[in-house]
Design a protein around this motif. Sequence first.
Motif: not given
Length: 135
Positions: A51, A56-57
């Motif tokens: 991430a 946010r991956e």
Amino acid sequence: MTITVSGVMVAARDMAAKLEVSVRSVIAFSACSDFSAYVDIDGDDLHWIVAERAGREVKRRTTDSLDELMHWLAVEVTFDMARAWGMKQRNLFPEREVTGTDRLAKQVELLRRLDGSWAAQAQAQHDDAYSHAFD
């Protein structure tokens, strides 16, 4: 068979001991910096997640095999260790260039401490990529 956090930790501690690093260098169970990799366990599924900021991956791999998860972690940890080794070599011996091949050799050496087949696989992937570079 359900894999537990404690089971994953046992494997991570073993890996850390063989690499002579802290277990924190091997595994985390939540994102803990601007860019981090961590493990999430969901029933029989083991997720390795990378991430960015704000969680946010950017990458996810899933397996039900503890061995496969540990292989993924080993490749990442030994890559980071080899990169750090390369930087140290550059500082100690500024007249000698440390190449990607040098770093790979160091990574393979580190992987060999953990599992000979992991080391052989890393070497074979490098050799295959190198041979295709000249196609």
